[in-house]
Design an enzyme around this catalytic site. Sequence first.
Site, mmCIF file in Angstrom:
data_model
loop_
_atom_site.group_PDB
_atom_site.id
_atom_site.type_symbol
_atom_site.label_atom_id
_atom_site.label_comp_id
_atom_site.label_asym_id
_atom_site.label_seq_id
_atom_site.Cartn_x
_atom_site.Cartn_y
_atom_site.Cartn_z
ATOM 1 N N TYR A 34 29.879 38.837 24.779
ATOM 2 C CA TYR A 34 29.564 39.081 23.372
ATOM 3 C C TYR A 34 30.025 37.888 22.549
ATOM 4 O O TYR A 34 30.854 37.092 22.999
ATOM 5 C CB TYR A 34 30.231 40.374 22.874
ATOM 6 C CG TYR A 34 31.715 40.391 23.097
ATOM 7 C CD1 TYR A 34 32.249 40.988 24.231
ATOM 8 C CD2 TYR A 34 32.593 39.782 22.195
ATOM 9 C CE1 TYR A 34 33.608 40.981 24.469
ATOM 10 C CE2 TYR A 34 33.961 39.776 22.420
ATOM 11 C CZ TYR A 34 34.457 40.381 23.558
ATOM 12 O OH TYR A 34 35.808 40.361 23.801
ATOM 13 N N LYS A 65 42.228 41.028 37.842
ATOM 14 C CA LYS A 65 41.758 42.378 38.204
ATOM 15 C C LYS A 65 41.860 42.658 39.704
ATOM 16 O O LYS A 65 42.097 43.798 40.104
ATOM 17 C CB LYS A 65 40.328 42.595 37.713
ATOM 18 C CG LYS A 65 40.235 42.719 36.195
ATOM 19 C CD LYS A 65 38.839 43.029 35.731
ATOM 20 C CE LYS A 65 38.788 43.006 34.210
ATOM 21 N NZ LYS A 65 37.459 43.309 33.674
ATOM 22 N N MET A 111 26.859 41.348 29.177
ATOM 23 C CA MET A 111 28.263 41.794 29.107
ATOM 24 C C MET A 111 29.104 40.885 28.214
ATOM 25 O O MET A 111 30.147 41.291 27.716
ATOM 26 C CB MET A 111 28.876 41.840 30.509
ATOM 27 C CG MET A 111 28.351 42.976 31.344
ATOM 28 S SD MET A 111 29.383 43.166 32.804
ATOM 29 C CE MET A 111 28.399 44.323 33.726
ATOM 30 N N ASP A 136 35.589 49.775 33.383
ATOM 31 C CA ASP A 136 34.526 48.874 32.925
ATOM 32 C C ASP A 136 33.135 49.503 33.083
ATOM 33 O O ASP A 136 32.284 49.400 32.194
ATOM 34 C CB ASP A 136 34.553 47.556 33.715
ATOM 35 C CG ASP A 136 35.662 46.622 33.247
ATOM 36 O OD1 ASP A 136 36.106 46.747 32.093
ATOM 37 O OD2 ASP A 136 36.081 45.763 34.041
ATOM 38 N N ASN A 190 22.012 37.437 42.800
ATOM 39 C CA ASN A 190 23.198 36.580 42.633
ATOM 40 C C ASN A 190 22.913 35.188 43.163
ATOM 41 O O ASN A 190 22.134 35.015 44.096
ATOM 42 C CB ASN A 190 24.403 37.189 43.365
ATOM 43 C CG ASN A 190 25.703 36.599 42.878
ATOM 44 O OD1 ASN A 190 25.916 36.490 41.665
ATOM 45 N ND2 ASN A 190 26.570 36.189 43.776
ATOM 46 N N ALA A 206 27.245 39.255 40.998
ATOM 47 C CA ALA A 206 27.843 40.108 42.030
ATOM 48 C C ALA A 206 29.354 39.884 42.067
ATOM 49 O O ALA A 206 29.989 39.990 43.108
ATOM 50 C CB ALA A 206 27.220 39.815 43.389
ATOM 51 N N ALA A 247 32.869 42.169 37.699
ATOM 52 C CA ALA A 247 32.262 43.063 36.708
ATOM 53 C C ALA A 247 31.090 43.820 37.326
ATOM 54 O O ALA A 247 30.937 45.030 37.110
ATOM 55 C CB ALA A 247 31.812 42.269 35.482
HETATM 56 P P1 NDP Z 1 33.449 36.800 38.256
HETATM 57 O O1 NDP Z 1 34.049 35.459 38.189
HETATM 58 O O2 NDP Z 1 34.027 37.816 39.189
HETATM 59 O O3 NDP Z 1 31.874 36.669 38.660
HETATM 60 C C1 NDP Z 1 31.062 35.723 38.042
HETATM 61 C C2 NDP Z 1 29.597 35.961 38.416
HETATM 62 O O4 NDP Z 1 28.795 35.043 37.653
HETATM 63 C C3 NDP Z 1 29.275 35.693 39.890
HETATM 64 O O5 NDP Z 1 28.276 36.569 40.315
HETATM 65 C C4 NDP Z 1 28.754 34.240 39.840
HETATM 66 O O6 NDP Z 1 27.872 33.919 40.896
HETATM 67 C C5 NDP Z 1 27.981 34.278 38.539
HETATM 68 N N1 NDP Z 1 27.766 32.962 37.947
HETATM 69 C C6 NDP Z 1 28.683 32.168 37.352
HETATM 70 N N2 NDP Z 1 28.089 31.038 36.891
HETATM 71 C C7 NDP Z 1 26.777 31.134 37.190
HETATM 72 C C8 NDP Z 1 25.642 30.291 36.984
HETATM 73 N N3 NDP Z 1 25.759 29.115 36.357
HETATM 74 N N4 NDP Z 1 24.440 30.705 37.414
HETATM 75 C C9 NDP Z 1 24.315 31.893 38.055
HETATM 76 N N5 NDP Z 1 25.340 32.744 38.293
HETATM 77 C C10 NDP Z 1 26.566 32.358 37.869
HETATM 78 O O7 NDP Z 1 33.434 37.331 36.756
HETATM 79 P P2 NDP Z 1 33.376 38.855 36.273
HETATM 80 O O8 NDP Z 1 32.402 39.560 37.144
HETATM 81 O O9 NDP Z 1 34.742 39.415 36.148
HETATM 82 O O10 NDP Z 1 32.795 38.726 34.774
HETATM 83 C C11 NDP Z 1 31.420 38.411 34.558
HETATM 84 C C12 NDP Z 1 31.166 38.400 33.054
HETATM 85 O O11 NDP Z 1 31.271 39.709 32.503
HETATM 86 C C13 NDP Z 1 32.170 37.535 32.304
HETATM 87 O O12 NDP Z 1 31.431 36.763 31.371
HETATM 88 C C14 NDP Z 1 33.066 38.526 31.595
HETATM 89 O O13 NDP Z 1 33.577 38.026 30.395
HETATM 90 C C15 NDP Z 1 32.096 39.693 31.347
HETATM 91 N N6 NDP Z 1 32.772 40.990 31.223
HETATM 92 C C16 NDP Z 1 32.658 41.687 30.038
HETATM 93 C C17 NDP Z 1 33.268 42.920 29.876
HETATM 94 C C18 NDP Z 1 33.126 43.672 28.578
HETATM 95 O O14 NDP Z 1 33.864 44.651 28.363
HETATM 96 N N7 NDP Z 1 32.195 43.294 27.723
HETATM 97 C C19 NDP Z 1 34.079 43.543 30.965
HETATM 98 C C20 NDP Z 1 34.117 42.746 32.177
HETATM 99 C C21 NDP Z 1 33.495 41.512 32.270
HETATM 100 P P3 NDP Z 1 28.442 33.359 42.312
HETATM 101 O O15 NDP Z 1 28.896 34.556 43.079
HETATM 102 O O16 NDP Z 1 27.277 32.690 42.916
HETATM 103 O O17 NDP Z 1 29.567 32.408 41.978
#
Ligand code: NDP
Length: 288
Positions: free
Chosen positions: A230, A77, A228, A113, A162, A139, A142
Site C-alpha cells: 500500500y 516471520k 498487498m 495475514d 512465481n 510464493a 505472504a
Molecule cells: P517474501 O520475501 O517472502 O517473498 C517475496 C516474493 O516476491 C517472492 O515470491 C519473490 O519471488 C517475489 N518477487 C520479488 N521480487 C520480484 C520481481 N522483481 N519479480 C517477480 N517476483 C518477485 O516477502 P513476503 O511474502 O513476506 O511479502 C510480499 C509482499 O507482501 C511484501 O511487499 C509485503 O510488504 C507485503 N505484505 C503486506 C501485508 C499487509 O498487511 N498489507 C502483510 C504481509 C505482506 P522469488 O521466489 O522468485 O524470489
Amino acid sequence: MSQQVNANVDANVDQYVVIGHPIAHSKSPLIHAMFAAQTGQTMHYDRLLAPLDGFVHSVQAFRAAGGKGMNVTVPFKLEACALADQLTERARMAGAVNTFKFEDAQIVGDNTDGLGLVNDIVQNAQFSLTGKHLLLLGAGGAARGVLLPLMAQQPASLTIANRSIDKAHQLITLFGAHASATLLKAAEFSQLTSAYDVVINATSAGLSDQTLPITPNIFSANGLAYDMVYGAQPSAFLQMAAARGTQTRDGLGMLVEQAAASFYWWRGVMPATAPVLFALQQSLKVGG
Ligand code: NDP
C-alpha cells in the site's frame, strides 16, 4: 542494539509490541491504539526494533519483562514460527507467524495475514471469492499465509505464479490436500495470457520499484486486482489493472484486518475496522 521499549510505561498496563527490522515505519501502534480506545481496553502497544541477529533474544527479553503479546513483521516471520512452542493450524501451514501470545510457560504463534486479506476482500470490498478463478502472484511468506484462508472461500481455481517456479510447485504439493473445492495450479509468468476474476499481487517487486512481467490481459473488467503493498499512490500493478477497468484495492485494509484478528486473539474483543481503515487512508493522503 534492540530498541528500549516502554521505559516510562505503567507496569500494570498490558504491554504489546510489533517487532521487526526496520520498524520505524510501522502503522501497527497507531492501529492498535485506535482499537484500544474504541473498545475501552487498557493496554500499551509500541514498536520494537530487533537486531537482525537478535530476534530470539529480543522476544525473550520482552516476555521476561511481562509482555503479553507481539506482532512480528519483516524479516522475522519464519524465525517466529521456529520459536513458538505451539502453533495454530493456519500458522503451521503457512510456516510463518505474525502474532505471538505469551501464555504462562508457552509462546503461542498464529498467522492472521490470510484472514486479514480475505476479510478485506469479502467483507470490506464486498467481493465474493466463491466459484471464482484466482491468480496469486508470488510464493513467499505472504503467499503461503493467505493460501488456506483463500481456499476456505471455495474459489473454482487458484493459480500460483512465481518467478522461481519451483517455489510455486512446492506450495501446490504442500496445500494440495486442502484444495477440495479448488483446482490448484502453478504457472510461469510467461504462461499467464488469459483473464482471471481476481489477481492478487503477493510479490515484493513493487517495494524495489521493479515491474512484474505480466500482461494486462490477466485482468478482467468485472474482476478485482489486489496489491498487498500500500502507499499514497497506486502501484504500477494497480495502475495496469485500473486501465483495464478492473476494480483495484491496496493492502491497507489487509493490514488493518490482520491487526484486528490479532487484537481479538489477545483481548477477546473484536474492534470495528472501518473507522480505523478510513483514518489511515486519510492520513496516507496527507503524507502520513
Ligand atoms: P517474501 O520475501 O517472502 O517473498 C517475496 C516474493 O516476491 C517472492 O515470491 C519473490 O519471488 C517475489 N518477487 C520479488 N521480487 C520480484 C520481481 N522483481 N519479480 C517477480 N517476483 C518477485 O516477502 P513476503 O511474502 O513476506 O511479502 C510480499 C509482499 O507482501 C511484501 O511487499 C509485503 O510488504 C507485503 N505484505 C503486506 C501485508 C499487509 O498487511 N498489507 C502483510 C504481509 C505482506 P522469488 O521466489 O522468485 O524470489
